[in-house]
Design a protein around this motif. Structure first.
Motif, short mmCIF file in Angstrom:
data_model
loop_
_atom_site.label_atom_id
_atom_site.label_comp_id
_atom_site.label_asym_id
_atom_site.label_seq_id
_atom_site.Cartn_x
_atom_site.Cartn_y
_atom_site.Cartn_z
N MET A 155 7.58 5.91 2.93
CA MET A 155 6.24 5.31 2.80
C MET A 155 5.54 5.35 4.17
O MET A 155 6.00 4.74 5.12
N GLY A 156 4.48 6.08 4.24
CA GLY A 156 3.77 6.18 5.51
C GLY A 156 2.59 5.24 5.57
O GLY A 156 2.35 4.47 4.65
N LEU A 157 1.87 5.35 6.65
CA LEU A 157 0.72 4.46 6.83
C LEU A 157 -0.44 4.84 5.89
O LEU A 157 -1.15 3.98 5.39
N LYS A 158 -0.57 6.18 5.68
CA LYS A 158 -1.72 6.65 4.89
C LYS A 158 -1.77 6.05 3.48
O LYS A 158 -2.81 5.53 3.07
N PRO A 159 -0.66 6.16 2.70
CA PRO A 159 -0.73 5.57 1.35
C PRO A 159 -0.99 4.07 1.37
O PRO A 159 -1.68 3.55 0.48
N ILE A 160 -0.45 3.38 2.40
CA ILE A 160 -0.69 1.93 2.48
C ILE A 160 -2.18 1.66 2.70
O ILE A 160 -2.78 0.82 2.03
N VAL A 161 -2.76 2.42 3.63
CA VAL A 161 -4.19 2.23 3.94
C VAL A 161 -5.03 2.53 2.70
O VAL A 161 -5.96 1.79 2.36
N LYS A 162 -4.67 3.63 2.02
CA LYS A 162 -5.45 4.02 0.82
C LYS A 162 -5.33 2.96 -0.28
O LYS A 162 -6.33 2.62 -0.93
N ALA A 163 -4.13 2.44 -0.46
CA ALA A 163 -3.93 1.41 -1.49
C ALA A 163 -4.73 0.15 -1.14
O ALA A 163 -5.35 -0.46 -2.01
N LEU A 210 -7.40 0.09 0.69
CA LEU A 210 -8.84 0.39 0.53
C LEU A 210 -9.27 0.16 -0.91
O LEU A 210 -10.41 -0.17 -1.18
N PHE A 211 -8.33 0.34 -1.82
CA PHE A 211 -8.61 0.13 -3.23
C PHE A 211 -8.56 -1.37 -3.57
O PHE A 211 -9.41 -1.89 -4.30
N ILE A 212 -7.58 -2.07 -2.98
CA ILE A 212 -7.38 -3.49 -3.32
C ILE A 212 -8.44 -4.39 -2.67
O ILE A 212 -8.97 -5.30 -3.31
N MET A 213 -8.74 -4.13 -1.40
CA MET A 213 -9.60 -5.05 -0.65
C MET A 213 -10.97 -5.30 -1.32
O MET A 213 -11.38 -6.45 -1.47
N PRO A 214 -11.70 -4.24 -1.74
CA PRO A 214 -12.99 -4.53 -2.38
C PRO A 214 -12.86 -5.38 -3.64
O PRO A 214 -13.69 -6.23 -3.92
N ILE A 215 -11.76 -5.13 -4.39
CA ILE A 215 -11.55 -5.91 -5.63
C ILE A 215 -11.34 -7.38 -5.27
O ILE A 215 -11.91 -8.28 -5.91
N VAL A 216 -10.55 -7.61 -4.23
CA VAL A 216 -10.28 -9.00 -3.81
C VAL A 216 -11.57 -9.69 -3.35
O VAL A 216 -11.88 -10.81 -3.77
N ILE A 217 -12.34 -8.98 -2.52
CA ILE A 217 -13.59 -9.58 -2.01
C ILE A 217 -14.56 -9.83 -3.17
O ILE A 217 -15.16 -10.90 -3.27
N PHE A 218 -14.66 -8.86 -4.06
CA PHE A 218 -15.56 -9.02 -5.21
C PHE A 218 -15.13 -10.21 -6.07
O PHE A 218 -15.96 -11.00 -6.52
N SER A 219 -13.81 -10.34 -6.25
CA SER A 219 -13.30 -11.43 -7.09
C SER A 219 -13.59 -12.79 -6.47
O SER A 219 -13.97 -13.73 -7.17
N ILE A 220 -13.42 -12.88 -5.14
CA ILE A 220 -13.70 -14.16 -4.47
C ILE A 220 -15.19 -14.49 -4.59
O ILE A 220 -15.57 -15.64 -4.86
N LEU A 221 -16.03 -13.46 -4.44
CA LEU A 221 -17.47 -13.70 -4.59
C LEU A 221 -17.79 -14.12 -6.02
O LEU A 221 -18.60 -15.01 -6.25
#
Lengths: 233, 409
Positions: free
Chosen positions: A1-9, A11-22
């Motif tokens: 598991m490298g850094l790239k897949p973690i960052v990409k995952a 990038l997918f999760i963070m907007p969902i989390v922020i949107f959900s909190i809003l």
């Protein structure tokens, strides 16, 4: 598991989390009672600033900023990245705390994960969307996934540096099993809270504010000493 | 090779942990869903717990000739607490009780007078129970209330509970009080709890000794007092007032409307006032909020002085041959009458809550807390005890418009 897949995952999760909190913030707006923020000084200066100092623990995420420097493409962007990360985290934390304070009476406060869960339970998005807490559980799992992947990545890299092993990938499974095994030790959520409130909180405070300050001072002293040696040579 | 074996062992150990996760999973066929919980005072034990269950086969129409009343079944048990009661029911019925679809919690008046905090805390702490579940105080036994929940205009009893309580949106004669609201008020130092008042309406319970000359006779009823002839006998009208966790009194329909107006919960409502333009005649006014009610609380020597400014829109709902609602002067006169009537009604309601009940159900404490800097100062002021000494000044401003289709008959 490298850094790239973690960052990409992430990038997918963070907007969902922020949107959900809003979404939680705006959907629970109808239950807001602004007077619940009063009395304005809360339990007084002593309780807020001295007894409540350990609440700075909420910013424990800063720890990650200390460790991401070697993984940046452009190290000069570190300051910008740090500021953006802190601002986003602060907004997230501020909205969550504000929601809780405005919706729940002063004394019925539980720990942060439970409180957001209670908040989602009281949400009503018309009569069609009911039981939004199920969505919260999904969101919570995604956040845990994000948190675990980053933490595991950093642990593996620290372990790699300490032990000088060439390939740390094989160790991933060992650490995963270890974390999983450790997660099974507490018998209840109450025990997890106990560890969090009485041990982890203060350890984090020590590492962020005391240990890192000592490291900074020592690093500066070392740098000055090296500069002195260079000048004399 | 060694690496492969190590990986295989690790994968197998992960499988051992991860594939054992669903040992406590339960399918819906193993659960019995409660749609209402009834709490009565027990005869041989502390509590009489009644649970109304949905019977899925009756709802889906599997069983021939099932009527809507058969779509539910009630199980009742005498027990020492809710949890132990549910446990006993679990051991009796073939499925496990699940409260995730519970719509209402019905507490009998007799039990409510003794205190309900223990039951409310138990229910709030239950993950299955929704916080938007309604809290009802029944003027009859809770089990009697559940037995009479036989809807005629709805097929499902659960939906009937939802629809019946939604009437507050267009009548204002009760309020949508949920478990969350009740618990918040119970824990609060700035307000006290309320519950929906309900009852089983029968010929015997109708209010008979009314003064028929009274113009607002239609709004003085409480639950089960309305002279209605219908198959459906459940009635939600009025509010039950609690001091901390004990029931202390009841509010009738018009008082509930006043509560909705003052606490900014009014959506639509109707009042009947004496017609200022015609003697021995009354006029109906539909009300809706124009803007939020403004409340200002000043505490002088521990005596609260509460100023309330109410802004309403109203339109005339009744007409006769002599009606002329086209002129501004007539509307102005009616508007003044509405203001005067509501001022008297709201003042009476507020003094009833302070002098008779000593319960700040509106939550004026939320406004009084503004004058205090710290939590300790606020708690030592003992707001809920001082509320009985409150003085109220109510100012009403109503903008009246003529009827919907005709302004002159």
């Amino acid at each position: 598991m490298g850094l790239k897949p973690i960052v990409k995952a992430n990038l997918f999760i963070m907007p969902i989390v922020i949107f959900s909190i809003l979404l939680i913030f705006f959907s629970s707006a109808k239950n807001f009672v602004p007077e619940r923020l009063l009395p304005i000084l809360g339990k007084g200066a002593n309780e807020t600033f001295i007894s409540g100092f350990s609440n700075v623990f909420a910013y424990s995420g800063i720890t990650y900023l200390f460790l991401i420097m070697p993984y940046l493409k452009d190290a000069k962007q570190f300051k910008k990245i740090s500021i953006i990360a802190i601002v986003i985290s602060t907004i997230y934390l501020f909205l969550s705390v504000l929601c809780l304070l405005l919706v729940f009476p002063y004394i019925s406060v539980t720990d942060e994960a439970n409180s957001i869960y209670l908040l989602t339970r009281s949400l009503e998005l018309g009569s069609f969307f009911q039981r939004t807490d199920a969505l919260f559980v999904l969101l919570f799992i995604m956040c845990c996934f994000s948190y675990l992947t980053i933490t595991l990545f950093l642990i593996l890299n620290i372990f790699k540096k300490i032990t000088n092993i060439k390939d740390s990938k094989a160790m991933t499974y060992c650490f995963c099993v270890l974390i999983f095994g450790l997660a099974l030790i507490p018998k209840s959520l109450y025990q997890v809270r106990e560890v969090n409130d009485n041990i982890f909180k203060y350890l984090i405070l020590f590492f962020i504010f005391v240990f890192s300050t000592i490291l900074l001072i020592l690093a500066n002293l070392k740098k000055k000493k090296e500069e002195k040696n260079n000048l004399s040579s | 090779m060694k690496k492969k074996i190590l990986c295989l062992i690790l994968i197998l150990s992960m499988c051992i942990f991860s594939l054992t996760g669903c040992y406590d999973a339960k399918g819906i066929e193993n659960l019995s869903y409660a749609i209402a919980i009834g709490l009565d005072k027990g005869e041989n034990n502390i509590l009489k717990l009644s649970i109304q269950f949905a019977t899925p086969s009756a709802i889906s129409g599997d069983s021939e000739g099932s009527s809507q009343s058969d779509s539910t079944t009630i199980t009742s048990i005498e027990c020492s607490s809710i949890s132990s009661g549910i446990n006993l029911i679990n051991s009796y019925i073939s499925k496990q009780v699940n409260l995730a679809h519970c719509k209402v919690i019905v507490i009998s008046e007799e039990l409510a007078y003794d205190g309900v905090s223990e039951y409310i805390y138990t229910l709030v702490d239950n993950v299955q129970i929704r916080p938007n579940c309604n809290v009802i105080v029944s003027r009859c036994d809770a089990i009697n209330f559940l037995e009479n929940a036989k809807p005629t205009l709805e097929k499902l009893t659960a939906r009937y509970y939802e629809a019946a309580l939604r009437s507050s949106e267009y009548t204002g004669y009760t309020s949508d009080i949920q478990l969350n609201d009740f618990y918040s008020a119970l824990k609060s130092s700035t307000a006290q709890p309320l519950a929906i008042l309900a009852g089983v309406n029968t010929e015997e319970t109708h209010l008979t000794d009314t003064d028929t000359n009274k113009f607002n006779i239609d709004s003085i009823y409480k639950a089960n007092e309305t002279p209605i002839q219908d198959k459906t006998s459940l009635e939600c009208m009025g509010l039950a007032v609690f001091s901390y966790d004990k029931l202390v009194g009841e509010l009738d329909a018009i008082e509930s409307l006043c509560y909705a107006i003052v606490s900014n919960k009014l959506q639509n409502g109707m009042i009947t006032i004496p017609n200022p333009n015609s003697d021995n005649n009354s006029i109906d006014i539909y009300l809706s909020p124009q803007k939020n009610t403004k409340i200002k609380v000043e505490t002088i020597n521990n005596t609260p002085y509460i100023n309330i400014d109410v802004y309403l829109d109203g339109y005339i709902g009744s007409s006769d041959t002599n009606s002329d609602h086209s002129s501004t002067d007539t509307l102005e006169i009616i508007s003044k009458s509405v203001d005067k009537y509501l001022e008297a009604q709201i003042s009476s309601f507020l003094y009833k809550t302070s002098k008779d009940f000593n319960c700040d159900i509106v939550g004026f404490g939320n406004y009084a807390i503004n004058d205090y800097l710290t939590w300790d100062e606020w708690i030592s002021s003992d707001w809920l005890s001082n509320y009985k000494d409150s003085f109220f000044k109510v100012n009403i401003s109503t903008d009246i418009q003529s009827g919907e289709l005709f302004s002159k008959m």
